[in-house]
Design an enzyme around this catalytic site. Structure first.
Site, PDB file in Angstrom:
ATOM      1  N   ASP A   1       0.899  -1.219   0.086  1.00  0.00           N
ATOM      2  CA  ASP A   1      -0.093   0.020   0.090  1.00  0.00           C
ATOM      3  C   ASP A   1       0.650   1.045  -0.163  1.00  0.00           C
ATOM      4  O   ASP A   1       1.904   1.137   0.272  1.00  0.00           O
ATOM      5  CB  ASP A   1      -0.905   0.045   1.309  1.00  0.00           C
ATOM      6  CG  ASP A   1      -2.126  -1.217   1.353  1.00  0.00           C
ATOM      7  OD1 ASP A   1      -2.192  -1.785   0.174  1.00  0.00           O
ATOM      8  OD2 ASP A   1      -2.558  -1.352   2.314  1.00  0.00           O
TER       9      ASP A   1
HETATM   10  N1  URA Z   1      -1.511  -5.933   3.781  1.00  0.00           N
HETATM   11  C1  URA Z   1      -1.864  -4.631   4.008  1.00  0.00           C
HETATM   12  O1  URA Z   1      -2.790  -4.417   4.509  1.00  0.00           O
HETATM   13  N2  URA Z   1      -1.082  -3.623   2.956  1.00  0.00           N
HETATM   14  C2  URA Z   1       0.185  -4.018   2.651  1.00  0.00           C
HETATM   15  O2  URA Z   1       0.474  -2.969   2.056  1.00  0.00           O
HETATM   16  C3  URA Z   1       0.701  -5.179   2.752  1.00  0.00           C
HETATM   17  C4  URA Z   1      -0.277  -6.230   3.124  1.00  0.00           C
END
Ligand code: URA
Length: 230
Positions: free
Chosen positions: A102
Site C-alpha cells: 500500500d
Molecule cells: N497488507 C496490507 O494491508 N497492506 C500492505 O501494504 C501489505 C499487506
C-alpha cells in the site's frame, strides 16, 4: 512455451521440419542440444538452430527495493510517485512488482522482468511467508493470534485466509507472517478487531530479507544466490 511450439511459430519451420530438426539434434537451448519437444523455452532462453541464433534471450533482472512511504506500488500513476520512479535502469518499463504494498507501507519490494520467478514468490500454493512488522492504534490481545492462526473469512473474496502466525512484540506491535497477499490483507485482519494499523513494514518475502544497508528509496540487484532461493 515448449520448444516444438516455439519453433513451429517461426515462419521457416513446419511441424514436420521441427520434429526432424529436434531428432537430428540441430537445436540448442541455452547452449545445450535438445531433442525433447517438451523442453521449455522462455523469453530469457537463447535458442539456436545449426548455430544460427533464433532468439537471443533477454537478460533476466531482479532487484530488491526498500519501498518508502508515500509512493505507489505501480509502474505508472498519474498523481503520485511510483516505485519505478526510484529505479534507474535501462528498459525499466519491462519490470514488474512481485507483491504490491500500500501507499504508506514500507519495506521489502522485489522487482523483476521474470514472470515465473515472481509467480513462485507470490502465489499462495508455494506457501512462502511474507513477514510484516505491524504497529496498531489499540492493544493487541492474545485472541488475535488464535484468530489469525485459524484463518479469517473475507466475504468479498468468499475465502478464509490461510493460517497466519502472529508474534506479539509490544502491547501495540507485532510481527505477522502470512502466506497470501490479499488486497489490504494485514489491515483487514487487524480491522476484524477494529484495530487500525498505524505502521506496516514488510521485512521478508520467503527466504529473502530486506537488506539493512538499503535506506528507504534505495535498491540493489539481487545476487545469483538470492535469485536461486526462489
Ligand atoms: N497488507 C496490507 O494491508 N497492506 C500492505 O501494504 C501489505 C499487506
Amino acid at each position: 512455451m515448449r520448444v516444438d511450439r516455439f519453433l513451429s511459430n517461426l515462419p521457416r519451420f513446419n511441424r514436420q521440419q521441427v520434429r526432424l530438426a529436434l531428432v537430428e539434434r540441430r537445436i540448442k537451448v541455452d547452449g545445450q542440444i535438445v531433442s525433447d519437444p517438451h523442453t521449455e523455452v522462455r523469453e530469457f532462453s537463447r535458442v539456436e538452430c545449426d548455430d544460427e541464433v533464433l532468439q537471443a534471450g533477454k537478460a533476466a533482472r531482479y532487484f530488491m527495493l526498500h519501498k518508502p512511504a508515500g509512493c505507489v506500488s505501480a509502474t505508472r500513476d498519474p498523481e503520485h510517485p511510483t516505485v519505478l520512479d526510484l529505479i534507474h535502469e535501462p528498459d525499466k518499463h519491462d519490470l514488474h512488482i512481485a507483491g504490491r504494498l500500500d501507499f504508506n507501507t514500507t519495506g521489502l519490494m522485489l522487482i523483476t522482468n521474470d514472470g515465473s520467478w515472481s509467480r513462485r514468490l507470490t502465489q499462495p500454493q508455494t506457501k512462502l511467508a511474507k513477514i510484516y512488522y505491524v504497529e496498531t492504534e489499540q492493544l493487541i490481545t492474545p485472541e488475535y493470534a488464535e484468530t489469525f492462526a485459524r484463518g479469517l473469512y473475507f466475504a468479498f473474496e468468499d475465502l478464509t485466509t490461510q493460517p497466519a502466525d502472529l508474534q506479539l512484540l509490544a502491547p501495540r506491535a507485532a510481527r505477522l507472517a502470512i502466506i497470501e497477499g490479499r488486497y489490504h490483507q494485514v489491515k483487514r485482519m487487524f480491522g476484524h478487531f477494529d484495530n487500525k494499523v498505524m505502521r506496516l513494514h514488510r521485512e521478508q518475502m520467503g527466504p529473502l530479507t530486506l537488506d539493512s544497508a538499503l535506506k528507504p528509496g534505495e535498491y540493489r540487484p539481487l545476487s545469483a544466490a538470492e535469485i536461486a532461493l526462489i
